[in-house]
Design a protein around this motif. Structure first.
Motif, mmCIF file in Angstrom:
data_model
loop_
_atom_site.group_PDB
_atom_site.id
_atom_site.type_symbol
_atom_site.label_atom_id
_atom_site.label_comp_id
_atom_site.label_asym_id
_atom_site.label_seq_id
_atom_site.Cartn_x
_atom_site.Cartn_y
_atom_site.Cartn_z
ATOM 1 N N UNK A 70 1.410 4.273 3.247
ATOM 2 C CA UNK A 70 2.106 3.195 3.613
ATOM 3 C C UNK A 70 3.267 2.729 3.357
ATOM 4 N N UNK A 71 4.780 2.598 4.497
ATOM 5 C CA UNK A 71 5.708 2.411 4.518
ATOM 6 C C UNK A 71 6.081 0.998 5.331
ATOM 7 N N UNK A 72 6.866 -0.002 4.461
ATOM 8 C CA UNK A 72 7.819 -0.596 5.709
ATOM 9 C C UNK A 72 8.788 -1.336 4.894
ATOM 10 N N UNK A 73 9.902 -0.827 5.513
ATOM 11 C CA UNK A 73 11.511 -1.266 5.692
ATOM 12 C C UNK A 73 11.673 -2.392 6.019
ATOM 13 N N UNK A 74 12.187 -3.146 5.616
ATOM 14 C CA UNK A 74 13.242 -4.736 5.651
ATOM 15 C C UNK A 74 14.533 -4.170 5.620
ATOM 16 N N UNK A 75 15.231 -4.847 6.732
ATOM 17 C CA UNK A 75 16.963 -4.839 5.936
ATOM 18 C C UNK A 75 17.034 -6.682 6.730
ATOM 19 N N UNK A 76 17.847 -6.995 6.133
ATOM 20 C CA UNK A 76 18.564 -8.309 6.346
ATOM 21 C C UNK A 76 19.775 -8.383 6.856
#
Length: 246
Positions: free
Chosen positions: A238-244
């Motif tokens: 499982x992998x989540x990437x969040x860019x602000x």
């Protein structure tokens, strides 16, 4: 600031079922993201991770900043409480004599602040100025304070090396670590289970994530996913990437 994000949650090549769960929600300036990794080798790890996801979903669906008087610290306390509820719910679903649990990492973003809540050895990384930093701590046997005097060689040769020492659902008294900090634009968060960081090549993992940005999240996820599969994908991943971004 707004959030650009994407994630995957897959079985991998060697597991019969997927015991991971992920949660991703954002309305622009407010976001909630989580990875939960059900404990393989024990009973119904998928139940534990799904319970965590469902509790977070319930919290998100009823969330209103006004209910907390716009107080970020009260929001974090409430998130702690919903994970405590998940802990009790998992225990209530577990047959006597069995063990059922899950790791969890949570990132909650509210305007220019973020909070992180963790239990277990799933990880949170932060990327700023092309520097990749792990901001969570692996709660495994070798990282316990009483083992700090041991050399790395001694730790790695010990039969308990890598053994998980904290998870949601395994005890009424579990430890939940939380931290809060201010948020900067051009920051990225990576949440992942050990099925990602243990099977991705360290150089590919670091180089790929250091260079992530909002325009190539999908490309970054595909590259890491392909590398994990090339290395055997021996666990759920499982992998989540969040860019602000502004």
């Amino acid at each position: 600031m707004r959030h650009v994000y994407e994630g995957i949650c897959e079985t991998g090549l060697r597991r019969a079922e997927n015991q991971d769960a992920i949660f991703m929600k954002s309305d622009g300036e407010i976001g909630l993201f989580a990875v939960a990794d059900g404990m393989g080798g024990h009973s119904h790890g998928e139940v534990a991770s799904a319970t965590i996801r469902d509790c977070l979903s319930m919290w998100w669906d009823s969330f209103s900043p006004e209910a907390y008087n716009m107080d970020f610290s009260r929001m974090i306390i409430s998130l702690n409480q919903i994970l405590e509820k998940a802990n009790i719910d998992i225990i209530g679903k577990t047959a006597q004599g069995e063990i059922c649990g899950s790791t969890v990492v949570v990132i909650f973003i509210y305007r220019d602040k973020y909070g992180m809540l963790t239990a277990g050895d799933s990880r949170v990384y932060k990327v700023e100025h092309k520097k990749l930093i792990q901001i969570s701590e692996d709660e495994t046997w070798e990282n316990r304070p009483e083992n700090s005097h041991l050399s790395l060689k001694a730790k790695m040769s010990h039969p308990y090396y890598g053994k998980l020492v904290n998870a949601i659902g395994t005890s009424e008294q579990f430890n939940l670590t939380s931290r809060t900090d201010s948020l900067s634009k051009d920051t990225a968060f990576i949440l992942c289970s050990d099925g990602i960081y243990k099977f991705a090549s360290p150089k590919v993992f670091s180089r790929t994530l250091r260079n992530v940005n909002a325009s190539k999240i999908a490309e970054t996820i595909i590259k890491l996913r392909d590398n994990v599969y090339a290395n055997g994908a021996g666990d759920n991943m499982s992998l989540i990437i969040i860019c602000i971004v502004e």
